[in-house]
Design an enzyme around this catalytic site. Sequence first.
Site, PDB file in Angstrom:
ATOM      1  N   CYS A  38      -4.173   3.963   8.543  1.00  0.00           N
ATOM      2  CA  CYS A  38      -3.051   3.663   7.639  1.00  0.00           C
ATOM      3  C   CYS A  38      -1.793   4.423   8.056  1.00  0.00           C
ATOM      4  O   CYS A  38      -0.679   3.928   7.895  1.00  0.00           O
ATOM      5  CB  CYS A  38      -3.425   4.021   6.204  1.00  0.00           C
ATOM      6  SG  CYS A  38      -4.854   3.115   5.575  1.00  0.00           S
ATOM      7  N   CYS A  95      -6.909   7.868   5.216  1.00  0.00           N
ATOM      8  CA  CYS A  95      -7.134   6.853   6.247  1.00  0.00           C
ATOM      9  C   CYS A  95      -6.235   7.119   7.448  1.00  0.00           C
ATOM     10  O   CYS A  95      -5.002   7.134   7.337  1.00  0.00           O
ATOM     11  CB  CYS A  95      -6.868   5.462   5.674  1.00  0.00           C
ATOM     12  SG  CYS A  95      -6.970   4.131   6.905  1.00  0.00           S
TER      13      CYS A  95
END
Length: 843
Positions: free
Chosen positions: A301, A298
């Site tokens: 993230c 991700c």
Amino acid sequence: RHISGEGIQAVWEMLSLKYSPPLTLNGASALSQLADVWDTGDTFTGETCGLGFLFLYNLLCGSMRVSMIPNRFSLSHSYSAQQITRNDSHRYAMLLVQLMNDNSKRSLMGSCINILIRNRHVCVRMPRFKDTRKMRQSTIFNGWVDENEPKSSIAELFTKLVPALQQLKQQRSALRFPPQPPYAEIEPKPTTITFFRQGAIKGSRIGVKIPQDETLRAVEAKQRLRVSLHDTSRDISHVSPVLHKEVIDLAKCVKFKLGNSTKILPIHIDELAGFKAVAEAAMIDDKLLVISFTAEWCGACKVVKPLLRQFSMRLKSLAIFALIDIDEDNGIAQQFKVSKIPTIVLLSGGSKPEHEKGRIEGGGSGVGKELMKLIYLNSSQEDMKYAGLKSSVPYHTSTGSLEVSAGELHDLALTPLAKLNHFTILATRTERGLLPVVSKIDAFCNLQNHKSASTAVAKSMLDRLQKDIALYAQSENEKREGYIKGFSEDSLDLFFVHGKNETMTSSKKELQSLLSKLNLIRDEDLQWMKVMIPFLRHVSNYVGLETSCSDATATNLNKKSDSNERTIFILKKICGRVPNISIEFLFGATLSTNRSADINALNPYLEKEGTLELMVRLVNVSMLRSNRIGHTNRCIGMTIQLLNLVDLSLAMGIDSLEKRKEASITMNAKIVQASTSLAGGLLSQRHFMEDMNKRAFTEGNEATPNSHVESTECISYDPRFLLFEFIWNILLRKKQVEIVNSFRHHLGQGRSKIKQMIMGAGKTFVVAPLLALCLADGNSLVLSLVPKALLEMNRVIMRETFASIITKRIHTLNFDRSSVVTKSMIQNIENAKNNRGVIVATP
């Protein structure tokens, strides 16, 4: 005064001494007397403390006793305690003489005291001092007699003491004196040591007698390792960004716990049991639990992770932060119905979904503000106040706690407080509403018509003055000077002249915001230093018993041999044969052209390839952060001073226009000056660092042949300038850097250079020591010539500069036309040059 004697007798008849001995000299009282003499200074006449010649003489002769440790006991064979009485008066007198202001001057009293100090065995044979005066309550003892005092205790003492010492001097070997120069050279240390043993070898299998005085073996005398640098001549170095992963990997390799990182940094949870344990710990400590559901793949993230790391450092008294990878969480994400990542969930009082107090789904620039708001709503006011959280979001949200990104490194190295530049405004005089500086003075035009100005010299002087005035006016009118927003001359006029209090109130809020962010930057740097200094000390001295992390292909035999060598090395460190690497040595090693060899000589078992290079980067960043702590503290002080002036102006309660104008005469100028000084501190830059963005460089002895280090983000600088800033906790001014570089440039070309500096420009505290650091390289002799009145101050500054990290001996040369050049003097000068010392002298 009537002098009846001649020669040396006339000397003591002119003496007037003060003598006021203490009542006791045991323990603390003896130390307090030493402290008094140290603080105030005394002479042999005792004019300050009354502890001059007479006090020293009674100590040396044993008339007064000193017991530094009075309560000392020893056990006899019958196990009964007996008190040991010991007289420390002679040692006490030796120490006291060193504190006298006139101990180096030639005098009758000084000669007598020095002889008695060097010849303790004759002190008991010296005449005792007796007070034969009529008025014994007086502390003044005179060497002459008069109607009031027909006897002189001083004269009676010297009448007996001087002949006794003269008689001892005539006797052979009765008195010991120091040898006269030139002194003999110290013999060099032997390169080999020969051991002798008599009789049979004890424990030998064959009982063979060995002849007496037979040489058994010659053992090479291996000198113990010394903490020393190859040189301090490195004139260029580089510092590049530090990744958080690099530091963590190195900490794991050397088995170092980075500031309890499992609690300070976000805790990584990969199983349900660990999640329940963390939730239980948060519930016991009455803290919130902030969980971030992330994934390695991700991209959003990776942006949130540094932010959570900052929150975990700042809010550790309020909450525990944890990271959970949804690919390895064993159903925790499914339990909390996480549908998108990143998702931040806040829990309070347990680990179940019903304990959830709020969540933030997705990334973005507003995650920090939303998370701060969520924590604020679920925390008490007292907890928030205790945590010191007046700002809404941690200021540096782009980097991790142990990470120094390229942008932060650029600011840290070039402009330490660049993040706060938006609080300042750069403007010219015209933009600030001030009148421009005039470039022409009419008075000089009138002088040109004077008859005395008709000569060529006068005309040349007037023309030069006119050009200087015009040049100064142009410089002042074009110069962009900084000031704090809301504190320009126009803004202050709105308050003092027009009575608009809201302008000053708004400016005060901006100052309070600035103060809070300055404190935040300082606390970040303090936290870095608190973690990094023990870490660097541990990494540089760490020796693992197992083979290094990078030597996995080594054979078992080689591993065993290497382990034995590491064990022996550790034992040598324990017994002191191998010194530990201090943090000061690491700072000083940044100046060595062969720092790799210098550090590896003290620890050849540095773990992991690239450890030394990472250590040097961390040391450089630590010096930059430490220096920013001091600079930030100075800016905090200036901010508080400006706030006090603002509060004083608001508290005046001025209503009438006349009173406001009267107050503006004093307060306006003070506020403008404080605002300008603070803006100068916030805009301060380093002028010896260069941004080598997207350039390839090869660094000295650190790189192997033909190995070029490609760096997209690095800073090039002279490490001697940075270390000098670190030692004195200052920021070098642009003019100081230019002057030092100008001297170095001309000396490198074999040319002389003369520079005149005004008072307060830093020639004694900055330029002279910095030049000594750069030029005293073992090949050149550095001689600092100062006026006699400044000799002691210059010598003290040099010794303070070169006393801790970079050590240099500071020599004093006493030389004039009548001095005789001796062999020992030449040797001392050569030793000062070879050992990179500095000689201080007067013209």
